[in-house]
Design an enzyme around this catalytic site. Structure first.
Site, PDB file in Angstrom:
ATOM      1  CG  ASP A  24      31.747  20.170 100.647  1.00 11.03           C
ATOM      2  OD1 ASP A  24      33.029  20.948 100.339  1.00 11.03           O
ATOM      3  OD2 ASP A  24      31.287  20.821 101.316  1.00 11.03           O
ATOM      4  CG  ASN A  72      32.088  26.595  94.199  1.00  7.33           C
ATOM      5  OD1 ASN A  72      32.438  25.664  94.051  1.00  7.33           O
ATOM      6  ND2 ASN A  72      32.187  26.972  94.982  1.00  7.33           N
TER       7      ASN A  72
HETATM    8  C1  IPE Z   1      29.523  22.243  97.303  1.00 11.31           C
HETATM    9  O1  IPE Z   1      30.995  22.349  97.600  1.00 11.31           O
HETATM   10  C2  IPE Z   1      30.350  22.377  95.857  1.00 11.31           C
HETATM   11  C3  IPE Z   1      31.347  20.955  94.765  1.00 11.31           C
HETATM   12  C4  IPE Z   1      31.523  20.937  95.694  1.00 11.31           C
HETATM   13  C5  IPE Z   1      31.848  21.854  93.448  1.00 11.31           C
HETATM   14  P1  IPE Z   1      30.501  23.651  98.600  1.00 11.31           P
HETATM   15  O2  IPE Z   1      31.684  24.578  99.266  1.00 11.31           O
HETATM   16  O3  IPE Z   1      30.321  25.359  97.340  1.00 11.31           O
HETATM   17  O4  IPE Z   1      28.578  24.594  98.800  1.00 11.31           O
HETATM   18  P2  IPE Z   1      28.292  25.661 100.703  1.00 11.31           P
HETATM   19  O5  IPE Z   1      28.897  26.513 100.057  1.00 11.31           O
HETATM   20  O6  IPE Z   1      28.672  24.380 101.429  1.00 11.31           O
HETATM   21  O7  IPE Z   1      27.292  24.951 100.387  1.00 11.31           O
HETATM   22  C1  IPE Z   2      35.362  21.539  97.210  1.00  6.38           C
HETATM   23  O1  IPE Z   2      35.800  21.605  98.530  1.00  6.38           O
HETATM   24  C2  IPE Z   2      35.905  22.101  96.659  1.00  6.38           C
HETATM   25  C3  IPE Z   2      35.022  22.576  95.618  1.00  6.38           C
HETATM   26  C4  IPE Z   2      34.028  23.521  96.254  1.00  6.38           C
HETATM   27  C5  IPE Z   2      35.886  22.883  94.561  1.00  6.38           C
HETATM   28  P1  IPE Z   2      35.681  22.868  99.701  1.00  6.38           P
HETATM   29  O2  IPE Z   2      36.602  23.485  98.569  1.00  6.38           O
HETATM   30  O3  IPE Z   2      34.406  23.452  99.611  1.00  6.38           O
HETATM   31  O4  IPE Z   2      36.074  22.441 100.934  1.00  6.38           O
HETATM   32  P2  IPE Z   2      35.268  22.998 102.223  1.00  6.38           P
HETATM   33  O5  IPE Z   2      34.046  22.827 102.288  1.00  6.38           O
HETATM   34  O6  IPE Z   2      36.006  24.442 102.401  1.00  6.38           O
HETATM   35  O7  IPE Z   2      36.599  21.965 103.419  1.00  6.38           O
HETATM   36 MG    MG Z   3      32.773  23.055 100.982  1.00  7.24          MG
END
Ligand code: IPE
Ligand code: IPE
Ligand code: MG
Length: 248
Positions: A24, A72
């Site tokens: 993340d 997602n």
């Molecule tokens: C978790 O990250 C999913 C992945 C890393 C693929 P998210 O960014 O989607 O999680 P939330 O929304 O903060 O819970």
């Molecule tokens: C994790 O990074 C990757 C996926 C969930 C695909 P994020 O895209 O959630 O990054 P933040 O949390 O917005 O910084």
């Molecule tokens: Mg995230």
């Protein structure tokens, strides 16, 4: 694996067999540099290789990476299609190298819902690498713990398994992770303290480690730090470890 390791890391007493990483913070990493979110996802993909190399070096046997959750899909259409394209591109660019390095690729998640062409690429990557045994790289893509449990229950019902015959072991084999052992350690980058639907059945007794470091900046030394902390944990699985002797 390339032998670029300059730092000698002291050996660890116990190494987790299976590590799960919630990768993340790509978006925030990009934002902090004034880049668009997609650049963060690209940097995130580029970071998988060094971390996988670190896992091999430290003796981890299974690495599960959370790459795209069922939730997602609720992101803007452009970001979702960018992430889909990135997986296809990564398979095309990296499959040969991963195969040569002895990496067995697995997929945990729902294939249905992913576009046909990408499904074929995923299945091809699994097939090409299926006999490799240096490390398992399990990619959780279109993965959700709740849909995994639902899919397992549906299949169990369809297979006509008698209620009394259903054990935790049998149930576990119906999950996307199949014969993989439960993760010993779950690492979350990006500073949040939640599972976000990741391996919710399998993580029942996993150790949890969270770091504020954004995924693209999480390097081998950060991985080592997580492993050192894992070594300091006492895994009790509900037992009393220093039980007093039974009085006679
Ligand atoms: C978790 O990250 C999913 C992945 C890393 C693929 P998210 O960014 O989607 O999680 P939330 O929304 O903060 O819970
Ligand atoms: C994790 O990074 C990757 C996926 C969930 C695909 P994020 O895209 O959630 O990054 P933040 O949390 O917005 O910084
Ligand atoms: Mg995230």
């Amino acid at each position: 694996m390339s032998s670029t390791a300059q730092i000698e890391y002291p050996p660890l007493r116990s190494v987790p067999y299976h590590v799960g990483i919630i990768m993340d913070g790509n978006g925030r990493w990009a934002k902090s540099r004034g880049y668009i979110r997609h650049a963060g996802h690209q940097a995130g993909v580029n970071n998988i290789r060094p971390v996988l190399e670190g896992c091999v070096e430290f003796g981890i046997k299974v690495l599960t990476i959370y790459a795209f959750s069922t939730e997602n899909w609720n992101r803007p259409e452009e970001e979702v299609s960018g992430l889909m394209r990135l997986l296809g591109l990564t398979i095309r660019q990296r499959l040969n190298e991963l195969h040569e390095q002895g990496v067995q690729i697995r997929h945990s998640g729902r294939l249905a819902g992913i576009n046909r062409e990408l499904q074929k690429q995923i299945l091809y990557a699994l097939d090409v690498t299926k006999n490799n045994d240096r490390i398992i790289l399990n990619v959780a893509f279109n993965y959700g713990g709740r849909s995994e449990i639902l899919d397992a229950v549906r299949q169990i019902v369809a297979d006509g398994i008698a209620p009394d015959a259903l054990t935790e072991e049998t149930f576990g084999r119906y999950l996307y992770t199949g014969d993989l052992p439960d993760p010993d350690l779950i690492i979350r980058t990006g500073g949040e303290y939640r599972l976000s639907n990741f391996l919710i059945w399998q993580a029942a007794y996993s150790e949890y480690y969270a770091t504020p470091t954004y995924w693209p900046d999480f390097d081998k030394s950060e991985l080592y730090k997580a492993l050192v902390e894992y070594n300091e944990r006492e895994r009790r699985f509900g037992r009393v470890l220093d039980a007093e002797p039974t009085p006679v």
